[in-house]
Design a protein around this motif. Structure first.
Motif, PDB file in Angstrom:
ATOM      1  N   LYS A  14       1.468  -9.342 -36.016  1.00  0.00           N
ATOM      2  CA  LYS A  14       0.400 -10.324 -36.244  1.00  0.00           C
ATOM      3  C   LYS A  14      -0.784 -10.102 -35.315  1.00  0.00           C
ATOM      4  CE  LYS A  14       2.759 -14.192 -38.389  1.00  0.00           C
ATOM      5  NZ  LYS A  14       3.063 -15.629 -38.285  1.00  0.00           N
ATOM      6  N   LYS A  15      -0.533  -9.575 -34.115  1.00  0.00           N
ATOM      7  CA  LYS A  15      -1.614  -9.330 -33.160  1.00  0.00           C
ATOM      8  C   LYS A  15      -2.227  -7.938 -33.305  1.00  0.00           C
ATOM      9  CE  LYS A  15      -0.856 -12.439 -29.481  1.00  0.00           C
ATOM     10  NZ  LYS A  15      -1.498 -12.506 -28.210  1.00  0.00           N
ATOM     11  N   SER A  16      -1.543  -7.056 -34.003  1.00  0.00           N
ATOM     12  CA  SER A  16      -1.981  -5.675 -34.118  1.00  0.00           C
ATOM     13  C   SER A  16      -3.261  -5.554 -34.940  1.00  0.00           C
ATOM     14  CB  SER A  16      -0.875  -4.838 -34.783  1.00  0.00           C
ATOM     15  OG  SER A  16      -1.335  -3.526 -34.983  1.00  0.00           O
ATOM     16  N   GLU A  17      -4.121  -4.649 -34.509  1.00  0.00           N
ATOM     17  CA  GLU A  17      -5.320  -4.367 -35.271  1.00  0.00           C
ATOM     18  C   GLU A  17      -5.041  -3.427 -36.429  1.00  0.00           C
ATOM     19  OE1 GLU A  17      -8.931  -3.897 -33.338  1.00  0.00           O
ATOM     20  OE2 GLU A  17      -8.482  -5.356 -31.803  1.00  0.00           O
ATOM     21  N   SER A  36       9.941 -10.849 -32.123  1.00  0.00           N
ATOM     22  CA  SER A  36       9.018 -10.076 -31.282  1.00  0.00           C
ATOM     23  C   SER A  36       8.208  -9.087 -32.113  1.00  0.00           C
ATOM     24  CB  SER A  36       9.778  -9.318 -30.194  1.00  0.00           C
ATOM     25  OG  SER A  36      10.357 -10.221 -29.287  1.00  0.00           O
ATOM     26  N   LEU A  37       8.855  -8.460 -33.089  1.00  0.00           N
ATOM     27  CA  LEU A  37       8.146  -7.529 -33.967  1.00  0.00           C
ATOM     28  C   LEU A  37       7.111  -8.269 -34.815  1.00  0.00           C
ATOM     29  CD1 LEU A  37       7.666  -4.705 -35.065  1.00  0.00           C
ATOM     30  CD2 LEU A  37       9.680  -4.998 -36.548  1.00  0.00           C
ATOM     31  N   VAL A  38       7.468  -9.443 -35.300  1.00  0.00           N
ATOM     32  CA  VAL A  38       6.517 -10.268 -36.061  1.00  0.00           C
ATOM     33  C   VAL A  38       5.302 -10.575 -35.192  1.00  0.00           C
ATOM     34  CG1 VAL A  38       6.134 -12.581 -37.019  1.00  0.00           C
ATOM     35  CG2 VAL A  38       8.180 -11.288 -37.658  1.00  0.00           C
ATOM     36  N   HIS A  39       5.554 -10.992 -33.968  1.00  0.00           N
ATOM     37  CA  HIS A  39       4.465 -11.327 -33.040  1.00  0.00           C
ATOM     38  C   HIS A  39       3.562 -10.112 -32.820  1.00  0.00           C
ATOM     39  CE1 HIS A  39       2.504 -13.513 -29.796  1.00  0.00           C
ATOM     40  NE2 HIS A  39       2.652 -12.451 -29.038  1.00  0.00           N
ATOM     41  N   TYR A  40       4.166  -8.950 -32.603  1.00  0.00           N
ATOM     42  CA  TYR A  40       3.403  -7.721 -32.407  1.00  0.00           C
ATOM     43  C   TYR A  40       2.555  -7.406 -33.639  1.00  0.00           C
ATOM     44  CZ  TYR A  40       2.332  -2.767 -32.158  1.00  0.00           C
ATOM     45  OH  TYR A  40       1.676  -1.567 -32.181  1.00  0.00           O
ATOM     46  N   ASN A  50       1.165  -4.767 -43.013  1.00  0.00           N
ATOM     47  CA  ASN A  50       1.728  -5.679 -42.021  1.00  0.00           C
ATOM     48  C   ASN A  50       2.018  -7.066 -42.589  1.00  0.00           C
ATOM     49  OD1 ASN A  50       1.518  -3.599 -40.247  1.00  0.00           O
ATOM     50  ND2 ASN A  50       0.130  -4.622 -38.826  1.00  0.00           N
ATOM     51  N   LYS A  51       1.140  -7.565 -43.439  1.00  0.00           N
ATOM     52  CA  LYS A  51       1.330  -8.908 -43.969  1.00  0.00           C
ATOM     53  C   LYS A  51       2.636  -9.004 -44.767  1.00  0.00           C
ATOM     54  CE  LYS A  51      -1.257 -12.598 -46.200  1.00  0.00           C
ATOM     55  NZ  LYS A  51      -2.493 -12.981 -46.871  1.00  0.00           N
ATOM     56  N   GLU A  52       2.864  -8.018 -45.627  1.00  0.00           N
ATOM     57  CA  GLU A  52       4.110  -8.011 -46.402  1.00  0.00           C
ATOM     58  C   GLU A  52       5.307  -7.728 -45.501  1.00  0.00           C
ATOM     59  OE1 GLU A  52       3.340  -6.396 -50.765  1.00  0.00           O
ATOM     60  OE2 GLU A  52       2.393  -5.170 -49.208  1.00  0.00           O
TER      61      GLU A  52
END
Length: 129
Positions: A119-122, A113-117, A62-64
């Motif tokens: 960043k919050k995703s476990e 919106s995908l970035v936001h998702y 996710n970070k990349e």
């Protein structure tokens, strides 16, 4: 919502592909086609949106992915800026400008919106499973 298994499943990638095709068609207009510099630049920028989404997805984390999504968003905004130049040089009409600008802006919002998702995703990406 269906599982995302490949980058082609991402709606923001699908829309960015459409944007790239629309930009290509727009740059085929006679006056625009002769401005090789702007034509090349806007074609590269529009392609870069979809390419960066795909590359980031392929990184597996996710970070990349987020990093590449920001590159994609930047390219999307670059297209929006280049559309102003095309309009100012009368290569495109006000209506063409407005439609392409709004479409690019919609994609930019989808990417954000995908970035936001993410960043919050476990879940931290496929490489961490």
């Amino acid at each position: 919502m269906a599982a995302i298994r490949k980058f082609e499943d991402l709606q923001c990638w699908q829309k960015s592909r459409q944007l790239s095709m629309l930009i290509y068609e727009t740059t085929r207009k006679e006056l625009f086609a002769r401005d090789f510099s702007l034509k090349d630049q806007i074609l590269r920028s529009s392609g870069s949106v979809m390419d960066n989404i795909a590359e980031g997805f392929g990184r597996g984390g996710n970070k990349e992915f987020v990093q590449f999504l920001f590159y994609a968003k930047g390219s999307c905004l670059e297209v929006m800026s280049q559309l102003y130049r095309a309009k100012d040089r009368t290569y495109i009409t006000e209506q063409e400008f407005s439609e392409l600008y709004q479409f690019a802006n919609e994609i930019s919002g989808m990417i954000q919106s995908l970035v936001h998702y993410l960043k919050k995703s476990e879940l931290k990406g496929i490489k961490y499973k």
